[in-house]
Design an enzyme around this catalytic site. Sequence first.
Site, PDB file in Angstrom:
ATOM      1  N   ASP A  67       0.812  -1.218   0.000  1.00 56.83           N
ATOM      2  CA  ASP A  67       0.000   0.000   0.000  1.00 56.83           C
ATOM      3  C   ASP A  67       0.845   1.267   0.000  1.00 56.83           C
ATOM      4  OD1 ASP A  67       0.923  -0.479   2.579  1.00 56.83           O
ATOM      5  OD2 ASP A  67      -1.035  -1.016   3.355  1.00 56.83           O
ATOM      6  N   ASN A 138      -7.536  -3.216  14.256  1.00 61.33           N
ATOM      7  CA  ASN A 138      -8.930  -3.475  13.858  1.00 61.33           C
ATOM      8  C   ASN A 138      -9.044  -4.667  12.894  1.00 61.33           C
ATOM      9  OD1 ASN A 138      -7.930  -2.475  11.470  1.00 61.33           O
ATOM     10  ND2 ASN A 138      -9.335  -0.740  11.314  1.00 61.33           N
ATOM     11  N   HIS A 140      -7.276  -5.065  10.046  1.00 62.89           N
ATOM     12  CA  HIS A 140      -6.995  -4.824   8.626  1.00 62.89           C
ATOM     13  C   HIS A 140      -5.694  -5.497   8.192  1.00 62.89           C
ATOM     14  CE1 HIS A 140      -4.804  -0.699   9.465  1.00 62.89           C
ATOM     15  NE2 HIS A 140      -3.919  -1.655   9.369  1.00 62.89           N
ATOM     16  N   GLU A 145      -9.686  -2.181   5.194  1.00 67.07           N
ATOM     17  CA  GLU A 145     -10.304  -1.904   6.484  1.00 67.07           C
ATOM     18  C   GLU A 145     -11.546  -2.791   6.676  1.00 67.07           C
ATOM     19  OE1 GLU A 145      -8.613  -0.319   8.458  1.00 67.07           O
ATOM     20  OE2 GLU A 145      -8.181   1.759   7.965  1.00 67.07           O
TER      21      GLU A 145
HETATM   22  C1  F6R Z   1       1.317  -1.445   6.086  1.00 60.52           C
HETATM   23  C2  F6R Z   1       0.121  -2.259   6.211  1.00 60.52           C
HETATM   24  C3  F6R Z   1      -0.687  -2.267   7.458  1.00 60.52           C
HETATM   25  C4  F6R Z   1       0.157  -2.553   8.697  1.00 60.52           C
HETATM   26  C5  F6R Z   1      -0.716  -2.507   9.950  1.00 60.52           C
HETATM   27  C6  F6R Z   1       0.088  -2.730  11.205  1.00 60.52           C
HETATM   28  O1  F6R Z   1       1.903  -1.622   4.809  1.00 60.52           O
HETATM   29  O2  F6R Z   1      -0.201  -2.892   5.273  1.00 60.52           O
HETATM   30  O3  F6R Z   1      -1.679  -3.252   7.334  1.00 60.52           O
HETATM   31  O4  F6R Z   1       0.754  -3.797   8.573  1.00 60.52           O
HETATM   32  O5  F6R Z   1      -1.371  -1.280  10.023  1.00 60.52           O
HETATM   33  O6  F6R Z   1       0.965  -1.655  11.377  1.00 60.52           O
HETATM   34  P1  F6R Z   1       2.040  -1.650  12.556  1.00 60.52           P
HETATM   35  O7  F6R Z   1       3.032  -2.712  12.202  1.00 60.52           O
HETATM   36  O8  F6R Z   1       2.642  -0.281  12.500  1.00 60.52           O
HETATM   37  O9  F6R Z   1       1.310  -1.950  13.817  1.00 60.52           O
END
Ligand code: F6R
Length: 262
Positions: A67, A138, A140, A145
């Site tokens: 992303d 959450n 995702h 989401e």
């Molecule tokens: C980032 C992504 C998100 C993160 C998720 C956890 O490329 O795809 O799904 O993996 O938000 O983020 P952290 O590791 O910062 O808790």
Amino acid sequence: MEVIILEDSHAVATLSAQRISDLINKKPTAVLGLATGSTPIALYQKLISLYQQGTLSFRHVVTFNLDEYIGISPNNPQSYHAFMKRELFDSIDIQPHNSHLPTCERAGETSCQVGAAYEQAIAEAGGIDLQVLGIGSNGHIGFNEPSSSLVSRTRVKTLTQATVNDNNRLFEEGEFQPRLAMTMGIASILDSQQVILLATGAQKARAVCNAIEGPLSAMCPASALQLHKQVTFILDEAAASKLENHHYYRWVRRINESLEKN
Ligand code: F6R
């Protein structure tokens, strides 16, 4: 699903780096799907060490990130382009033309066209051999989401307030924080040959439990991994702390380790 519970985040990074390095050593042209965020930073540091020790090369590896934010340029230090350069690409021998991130910055193209082109580029590279994922508190994966379609493909998503709040720690007061992102879809992720999802810390425990032991539901996008044929959750104790079946997962791991030794 393979569920591996390790003592701490250090062990999570070590094992996931081992899995990636085994793949690259077996297939030097491997296609990796990569994630940003706090969780994979320790993994990237391990991969950099393996490269520096001369036991791993990314010379022929191709990468596709999950992303990228919309509304900030790839040169902005907050962008995922900048994150990947800083945390991994600038410290290894990957060829710049082999690393890809989704972006909406392409002049004259709609976001739908950009998303479709990203999917096509992945297909033309032969598909993703191993996808690295983190998980949002959450549930995702990527920026899919809760309520994302389980058959979604690369497209623009609006971030939830929960995600904006979780990531707010990374932005200075008054700094622009994006609310939109281009993300690979859930179906795009499920297409990969192999998935490893890393989760560390107690703030991920509920989402991890919903993903592994909850019902398959768009309200926990990571639960879609229940449909994947080769997925490994690599967790530290805190992230695994709400799993009901944790005795079983530990038991399977002990059996697998003893089989590997024989
Ligand atoms: C980032 C992504 C998100 C993160 C998720 C956890 O490329 O795809 O799904 O993996 O938000 O983020 P952290 O590791 O910062 O808790």
